[in-house]
Motif scaffolding. Structure first.
Motif, PDB file in Angstrom:
ATOM      1  N   UNK A  89       0.839  -1.196   0.000  1.00 32.93           N
ATOM      2  CA  UNK A  89       0.000   0.000   0.000  1.00 32.93           C
ATOM      3  C   UNK A  89       0.876   1.249   0.000  1.00 32.93           C
ATOM      4  N   UNK A  90       0.748   2.060  -1.040  1.00 30.01           N
ATOM      5  CA  UNK A  90       1.436   3.347  -1.134  1.00 30.01           C
ATOM      6  C   UNK A  90       0.393   4.449  -1.043  1.00 30.01           C
ATOM      7  N   UNK A  91       0.383   5.176   0.059  1.00 28.06           N
ATOM      8  CA  UNK A  91      -0.630   6.214   0.281  1.00 28.06           C
ATOM      9  C   UNK A  91      -0.239   7.494  -0.439  1.00 28.06           C
ATOM     10  N   UNK A  92      -1.150   7.998  -1.247  1.00 29.16           N
ATOM     11  CA  UNK A  92      -0.911   9.211  -2.031  1.00 29.16           C
ATOM     12  C   UNK A  92      -1.947  10.295  -1.774  1.00 29.16           C
ATOM     13  N   UNK A  93      -3.075   9.935  -1.174  1.00 25.58           N
ATOM     14  CA  UNK A  93      -4.238  10.816  -1.183  1.00 25.58           C
ATOM     15  C   UNK A  93      -4.926  10.723  -2.530  1.00 25.58           C
ATOM     16  N   UNK A  94      -6.203  11.056  -2.545  1.00 25.66           N
ATOM     17  CA  UNK A  94      -6.951  10.956  -3.794  1.00 25.66           C
ATOM     18  C   UNK A  94      -7.951  12.079  -3.931  1.00 25.66           C
ATOM     19  N   UNK A  95      -8.134  12.552  -5.170  1.00 23.54           N
ATOM     20  CA  UNK A  95      -9.064  13.643  -5.417  1.00 23.54           C
ATOM     21  C   UNK A  95     -10.042  13.245  -6.511  1.00 23.54           C
ATOM     22  N   UNK A  96     -11.332  13.362  -6.190  1.00 17.73           N
ATOM     23  CA  UNK A  96     -12.404  13.170  -7.172  1.00 17.73           C
ATOM     24  C   UNK A  96     -12.772  14.535  -7.724  1.00 17.73           C
ATOM     25  N   UNK A  97     -12.653  14.702  -9.033  1.00 14.63           N
ATOM     26  CA  UNK A  97     -12.873  15.985  -9.699  1.00 14.63           C
ATOM     27  C   UNK A  97     -14.208  15.948 -10.438  1.00 14.63           C
ATOM     28  N   UNK A  98     -15.076  16.868 -10.102  1.00 10.95           N
ATOM     29  CA  UNK A  98     -16.442  16.818 -10.636  1.00 10.95           C
ATOM     30  C   UNK A  98     -16.814  18.151 -11.282  1.00 10.95           C
ATOM     31  N   UNK A 145     -11.362  15.542  -1.644  1.00 12.13           N
ATOM     32  CA  UNK A 145     -10.053  14.954  -1.336  1.00 12.13           C
ATOM     33  C   UNK A 145     -10.192  14.023  -0.149  1.00 12.13           C
ATOM     34  N   UNK A 146      -9.610  12.828  -0.261  1.00 11.10           N
ATOM     35  CA  UNK A 146      -9.590  11.859   0.840  1.00 11.10           C
ATOM     36  C   UNK A 146      -8.143  11.391   1.031  1.00 11.10           C
ATOM     37  N   UNK A 147      -7.647  11.562   2.235  1.00 14.37           N
ATOM     38  CA  UNK A 147      -6.210  11.416   2.470  1.00 14.37           C
ATOM     39  C   UNK A 147      -5.706   9.977   2.423  1.00 14.37           C
ATOM     40  N   UNK A 148      -6.568   8.982   2.596  1.00 12.63           N
ATOM     41  CA  UNK A 148      -6.082   7.595   2.653  1.00 12.63           C
ATOM     42  C   UNK A 148      -6.024   6.900   1.295  1.00 12.63           C
ATOM     43  N   UNK A 153      -0.280  -2.753  -5.894  1.00 12.66           N
ATOM     44  CA  UNK A 153       0.256  -3.354  -7.109  1.00 12.66           C
ATOM     45  C   UNK A 153      -0.489  -4.638  -7.473  1.00 12.66           C
ATOM     46  N   UNK A 154      -1.009  -4.699  -8.683  1.00 10.61           N
ATOM     47  CA  UNK A 154      -1.848  -5.833  -9.072  1.00 10.61           C
ATOM     48  C   UNK A 154      -1.051  -7.127  -9.205  1.00 10.61           C
ATOM     49  N   UNK A 155      -0.113  -7.160 -10.132  1.00  9.07           N
ATOM     50  CA  UNK A 155       0.606  -8.414 -10.405  1.00  9.07           C
ATOM     51  C   UNK A 155       1.392  -8.877  -9.189  1.00  9.07           C
ATOM     52  N   UNK A 156       2.071  -7.946  -8.508  1.00 13.90           N
ATOM     53  CA  UNK A 156       2.944  -8.339  -7.399  1.00 13.90           C
ATOM     54  C   UNK A 156       2.142  -8.870  -6.215  1.00 13.90           C
ATOM     55  N   UNK A 157       1.017  -8.260  -5.910  1.00 12.36           N
ATOM     56  CA  UNK A 157       0.223  -8.749  -4.778  1.00 12.36           C
ATOM     57  C   UNK A 157      -0.495 -10.050  -5.120  1.00 12.36           C
ATOM     58  N   UNK A 158      -0.903 -10.223  -6.360  1.00  7.13           N
ATOM     59  CA  UNK A 158      -1.501 -11.500  -6.762  1.00  7.13           C
ATOM     60  C   UNK A 158      -0.486 -12.627  -6.600  1.00  7.13           C
TER      61      UNK A 158
END
Length: 393
Positions: A89-98, A145-148, A153-158
């Protein structure tokens, strides 16, 4: 059911070892079940939806029940990290733009977060541009904006979940397609070119190939398979797009786009949600769609002008239910066969849905509890041919 002479017998057979199937095999094996996992292609193949690199892990959803499920997702990813002794898990924060008059209302998202007590910030266009000068938004844009929000990673975690399954005693076999599943009163038989296997239960995590094995059991799911495309852009200066400087983002409108900061390399990944052509599981191009590329490149040039030129694209499959809700449950009339299907937004939930499927296999009565009823195979979206299609997530 008596096993045929020479037939290997297991407690549970998992068919399909992408993210969801690998998580299920791991949790089943860790709970002490004798598990066989079968994958029709090579491990780590790129024909489905669990290959390549980044996926979004987020609390931001349009319904409170999904927000509630994201709480478990974060916990289950943490459990996977501890179990595998790896960081995923790499935390970056996320923004939904509407944008104004969007066809996807932002109110559904922040009200769902409110309902579950998840913190967030509502931002206007000026604040978006102040925090992230890399983003160019119209004046009438509202953002959340949501901080978490994070990248997984898809392939690596699978691959890690497959290793954990084997370490817990599961047998995993690739290049072993299942040609038939037969449901009986006391168990299930599975045919493959390598022989026949039997088990008390079978879990089908076969995504775009689900109906191939369900149809002979008298059940077909109304699925739409799209061949989607993500593209990697190379900025002249990658520093402004580093994970500590730039968030995961989603553009909430029709068309809907999404993207990532630089992750593992000096490129920015982006794609369109539900924009690709309808295909069959085995009838898809695998090559770059120039129309999709042009549409995305124009959008990125307008909204993320420093993201640079596209350098490569990759294809994947979206397997969509009419309501875009997951499928987690027994097949009506063939209850020893369970189905797990992620409806093209499940990788963030893979460790959680694998755990839920393993718990359902151990206790079939869970199918009638609140956590599972939304995802039943006999819900109206899967049984009513007139059910209105809605793929918003």
């Amino acid at each position: 059911m008596n096993a045929h002479h020479g037939t290997e017998s297991f407690d549970v057979i998992v068919v399909g070892l992408g993210g969801l199937g690998s998580a299920t095999a791991w949790h089943l094996a860790a709970s002490g079940q004798r598990v066989l996992g079968l994958e029709q292609f090579s491990f780590g193949h790129d024909r489905g939806a669990s290959h390549d690199t980044s996926r979004i892990l987020r609390h931001s959803y349009h319904r409170p029940d999904y927000v509630r499920l994201t709480r478990h997702a974060y916990d289950d990813w943490a459990h996977l990290e501890r179990s595998a002794d790896e960081r995923f898990v790499t935390t970056t924060g996320g923004v939904d733009l509407c944008p104004r008059d969007s066809s996807i209302p932002l109110t559904d998202y922040w009200q769902s977060l409110d309902a579950e007590g998840i913190p967030y910030e509502l931002l206007d266009a000026d604040e978006v541009r102040r925090r992230w000068p890399q983003i160019s938004v119209p004046e009438d844009t509202t953002a959340m904006y949501q901080e978490r929000t994070s990248i997984v990673p898809a392939a690596r975690s699978t691959a890690a979940m497959q290793r954990l399954a084997v370490a817990a005693g599961a047998q995993l076999r690739d290049n072993t397609p299942v040609t038939a599943v037969r449901h009986g009163a006391h168990g299930v038989e599975v045919d493959t070119p390598a022989g026949r296997f039997s088990a008390g239960q079978v879990v089908l995590c076969t995504d775009a190939w689900a109906n191939t094995l369900l149809a002979p059991l008298g059940r077909e799911i109304p699925l739409t398979v799209l061949e989607e495309q993500v593209t990697y852009f190379k900025p002249a200066d990658p520093a402004p797009f580093a994970p500590e400087s730039f968030p995961v983002w989603i553009w909430l409108d029709e068309p809907c786009f999404y993207g990532f900061p630089c992750y593992g390399e000096a490129t920015v990944k982006a794609g369109q949600d539900c924009g690709g052509p309808e295909v069959g599981a085995d009838a898809r191009s695998g090559s770059t769609d120039l129309d999709l590329l042009d549409r995305l490149t124009r959008f990125m040039g307008e909204r993320f002008p420093l993201s640079g030129r596209p350098i490569r694209s990759k294809r994947c499959l979206y397997t969509l239910t009419p309501d875009r809700d997951f499928i987690l449950g027994p097949v009506p009339g063939a209850e020893r066969v369970l189905v797990g299907l992620g409806a093209a937004h499940a990788f963030k939930f893979a460790p959680t849905l694998g755990r839920m499927l393993s718990e359902l296999a151990a206790n079939p009565k869970l199918a009638d509890t609140e956590a599972y009823t939304t995802f039943r195979l006999d819900r109206p979206a899967l049984t009513d041919s007139q059910y209105p299609v809605n793929w918003m997530t």
